[in-house]
Design a protein around this motif. Sequence first.
Motif, PDB file in Angstrom:
ATOM      1  N   ILE A   1      16.061  -9.686  12.891  1.00 20.53           N
ATOM      2  CA  ILE A   1      16.251 -10.730  11.880  1.00 20.53           C
ATOM      3  C   ILE A   1      14.895 -11.272  11.442  1.00 20.53           C
ATOM      4  CG2 ILE A   1      17.155 -13.064  11.492  1.00 20.53           C
ATOM      5  CD1 ILE A   1      19.478 -12.290  13.399  1.00 20.53           C
ATOM      6  N   HIS A   2      14.012 -11.475  12.408  1.00 22.96           N
ATOM      7  CA  HIS A   2      12.648 -11.944  12.127  1.00 22.96           C
ATOM      8  C   HIS A   2      11.906 -10.937  11.253  1.00 22.96           C
ATOM      9  CE1 HIS A   2       8.779 -13.861  12.807  1.00 22.96           C
ATOM     10  NE2 HIS A   2       8.295 -12.737  13.286  1.00 22.96           N
ATOM     11  N   TYR A   3      12.001  -9.640  11.568  1.00 22.23           N
ATOM     12  CA  TYR A   3      11.358  -8.603  10.759  1.00 22.23           C
ATOM     13  C   TYR A   3      11.804  -8.710   9.299  1.00 22.23           C
ATOM     14  CZ  TYR A   3      10.320  -6.145  15.200  1.00 22.23           C
ATOM     15  OH  TYR A   3       9.880  -5.796  16.457  1.00 22.23           O
ATOM     16  N   ASN A   4      13.113  -8.816   9.100  1.00 22.83           N
ATOM     17  CA  ASN A   4      13.661  -8.868   7.748  1.00 22.83           C
ATOM     18  C   ASN A   4      13.160 -10.081   6.975  1.00 22.83           C
ATOM     19  OD1 ASN A   4      16.050  -6.734   7.222  1.00 22.83           O
ATOM     20  ND2 ASN A   4      16.000  -7.224   9.385  1.00 22.83           N
ATOM     21  N   GLU A   5      13.124 -11.219   7.628  1.00 23.66           N
ATOM     22  CA  GLU A   5      12.671 -12.441   6.958  1.00 23.66           C
ATOM     23  C   GLU A   5      11.219 -12.340   6.513  1.00 23.66           C
ATOM     24  OE1 GLU A   5      13.474 -15.380   9.902  1.00 23.66           O
ATOM     25  OE2 GLU A   5      15.593 -15.636   9.340  1.00 23.66           O
ATOM     26  N   ILE A   6      10.368 -11.820   7.396  1.00 26.03           N
ATOM     27  CA  ILE A   6       8.934 -11.718   7.057  1.00 26.03           C
ATOM     28  C   ILE A   6       8.711 -10.689   5.948  1.00 26.03           C
ATOM     29  CG2 ILE A   6       6.630 -11.200   7.933  1.00 26.03           C
ATOM     30  CD1 ILE A   6       7.791 -13.800   8.976  1.00 26.03           C
ATOM     31  N   ILE A   7       9.418  -9.565   6.018  1.00 25.11           N
ATOM     32  CA  ILE A   7       9.262  -8.524   4.987  1.00 25.11           C
ATOM     33  C   ILE A   7       9.641  -9.069   3.617  1.00 25.11           C
ATOM     34  CG2 ILE A   7      10.233  -6.337   4.134  1.00 25.11           C
ATOM     35  CD1 ILE A   7      10.341  -5.444   7.100  1.00 25.11           C
ATOM     36  N   LEU A   8      10.735  -9.809   3.540  1.00 28.66           N
ATOM     37  CA  LEU A   8      11.155 -10.374   2.256  1.00 28.66           C
ATOM     38  C   LEU A   8      10.122 -11.361   1.718  1.00 28.66           C
ATOM     39  CD1 LEU A   8      14.986 -10.846   2.869  1.00 28.66           C
ATOM     40  CD2 LEU A   8      13.869  -9.156   1.389  1.00 28.66           C
ATOM     41  N   LYS A   9       9.475 -12.112   2.598  1.00 24.22           N
ATOM     42  CA  LYS A   9       8.393 -13.009   2.174  1.00 24.22           C
ATOM     43  C   LYS A   9       7.194 -12.214   1.654  1.00 24.22           C
ATOM     44  CE  LYS A   9       9.472 -16.896   5.255  1.00 24.22           C
ATOM     45  NZ  LYS A   9       9.005 -17.673   6.442  1.00 24.22           N
ATOM     46  N   GLU A  10       6.918 -11.072   2.327  1.00 25.13           N
ATOM     47  CA  GLU A  10       5.766 -10.234   1.961  1.00 25.13           C
ATOM     48  C   GLU A  10       5.893  -9.634   0.561  1.00 25.13           C
ATOM     49  OE1 GLU A  10       2.956  -8.825   3.634  1.00 25.13           O
ATOM     50  OE2 GLU A  10       3.035 -10.267   5.271  1.00 25.13           O
ATOM     51  N   ILE A  11       7.122  -9.386   0.118  1.00 23.14           N
ATOM     52  CA  ILE A  11       7.311  -8.725  -1.187  1.00 23.14           C
ATOM     53  C   ILE A  11       7.623  -9.710  -2.311  1.00 23.14           C
ATOM     54  CG2 ILE A  11       8.133  -6.618  -0.053  1.00 23.14           C
ATOM     55  CD1 ILE A  11      10.953  -7.442  -1.329  1.00 23.14           C
ATOM     56  N   GLN A  12       7.632 -10.999  -2.011  1.00 25.84           N
ATOM     57  CA  GLN A  12       7.982 -12.002  -3.018  1.00 25.84           C
ATOM     58  C   GLN A  12       7.133 -11.896  -4.272  1.00 25.84           C
ATOM     59  OE1 GLN A  12       7.801 -15.818  -1.108  1.00 25.84           O
ATOM     60  NE2 GLN A  12       9.987 -15.883  -0.642  1.00 25.84           N
ATOM     61  N   ASP A  13       5.851 -11.645  -4.104  1.00 23.87           N
ATOM     62  CA  ASP A  13       4.932 -11.627  -5.240  1.00 23.87           C
ATOM     63  C   ASP A  13       4.834 -10.264  -5.925  1.00 23.87           C
ATOM     64  OD1 ASP A  13       4.377 -14.296  -4.771  1.00 23.87           O
ATOM     65  OD2 ASP A  13       2.666 -13.854  -3.474  1.00 23.87           O
ATOM     66  N   LEU A  14       5.543  -9.270  -5.402  1.00 27.50           N
ATOM     67  CA  LEU A  14       5.528  -7.943  -6.018  1.00 27.50           C
ATOM     68  C   LEU A  14       6.553  -7.904  -7.151  1.00 27.50           C
ATOM     69  CD1 LEU A  14       5.352  -5.570  -2.901  1.00 27.50           C
ATOM     70  CD2 LEU A  14       3.473  -6.339  -4.349  1.00 27.50           C
ATOM     71  N   GLU A  15       6.072  -7.766  -8.379  1.00 27.02           N
ATOM     72  CA  GLU A  15       6.987  -7.755  -9.524  1.00 27.02           C
ATOM     73  C   GLU A  15       7.608  -6.380  -9.740  1.00 27.02           C
ATOM     74  OE1 GLU A  15       5.001  -9.242 -12.923  1.00 27.02           O
ATOM     75  OE2 GLU A  15       4.623 -11.225 -12.043  1.00 27.02           O
ATOM     76  N   SER A  16       6.795  -5.349  -9.525  1.00 28.46           N
ATOM     77  CA  SER A  16       7.279  -3.989  -9.777  1.00 28.46           C
ATOM     78  C   SER A  16       6.675  -3.015  -8.776  1.00 28.46           C
ATOM     79  CB  SER A  16       6.913  -3.557 -11.206  1.00 28.46           C
ATOM     80  OG  SER A  16       7.325  -2.231 -11.442  1.00 28.46           O
TER      81      SER A  16
END
Length: 317
Positions: free
Chosen positions: A67-82
Amino acid sequence: MKEKKNILLITYDNWGYNQYIADALERKSFTIKHINFHSFRYKYPSFRHKALNFFTKNLGISNLKHIHYNEIILKEIQDLESIDTSIYIKADFLSPETIQAINKKSRRSVFIISDSINRYPKTKKILSLFDKVFSFEKKDCKRYNLDFKTNFIYKTVDNTLLSYKYKVFNISSYDKRFPILEKIAKALYQMRINSKIIVFKPKKNSGPHLEFISAPLSISEINAFMEESEIMLDVSRAGQQGLSFRVFESMGLKKKLITTNTDIVTYDFYNPENIFVVNDINNIQIPASFFTTPYTEIPKEIFDKYLIDNWVDELVE
């Protein structure tokens, strides 16, 4: 000027091998974001959480670390538009929701499976989420209609040494393969073959044919031992067809190989002068000539297709 393509590489890179994929893609002028969620550290809020997670994890209900892995990964890609291509290794650690969120930003998604699906059955539930799925296991490719892909060569040498510190080298974790590894180690010791066979198993005493270590070695430390050794030893898991990194390390370093993986004889680089297959673990008879005859070069057209810089092309085509 042609715009660089954005590649997202998401891996559980516990040994550091997947960084070679990122490096190879960068050399091809892609913009790479490598999220290695093995580096994410999770601290249990309390002992109660740790105990509860032990039971829920083993019952297949939930895993706090995942669950922790998933949360951090989603934060990591927040600024990726494409993202032009998202490449996943060990995606079975991720939730379908996380994968879908990433893929919404991706023009193409690729999943690489390095282990058998029988070993990690949760993989079956996410196969349909990707545009392309590669597997190292031929049986899984046939059963689930996947694309076959091998491991890769990440290190090469131009010239081999004239003399070596060790004749045979292997390093592995202490797992179900250990009884087989121990039998081979004993056989080599009885043949008076100077071997360096290391097992990661804390609080275990070393003997004349095996060396136990309490902490895992880095890739650079392993590479140093490989360079000092003339022959590599590879012990596959029960039911495993896919070839391990030991096979491709031996190819890149121009070293002979002793292996228990019988499927290796079906590959285009197989040469009995370079590769000895242990077919009967209870009757190990390696010809003395295997240890004394020189390594035979693999034809360039075969060798080159396994090099990491060529291996990555199929992922981003």
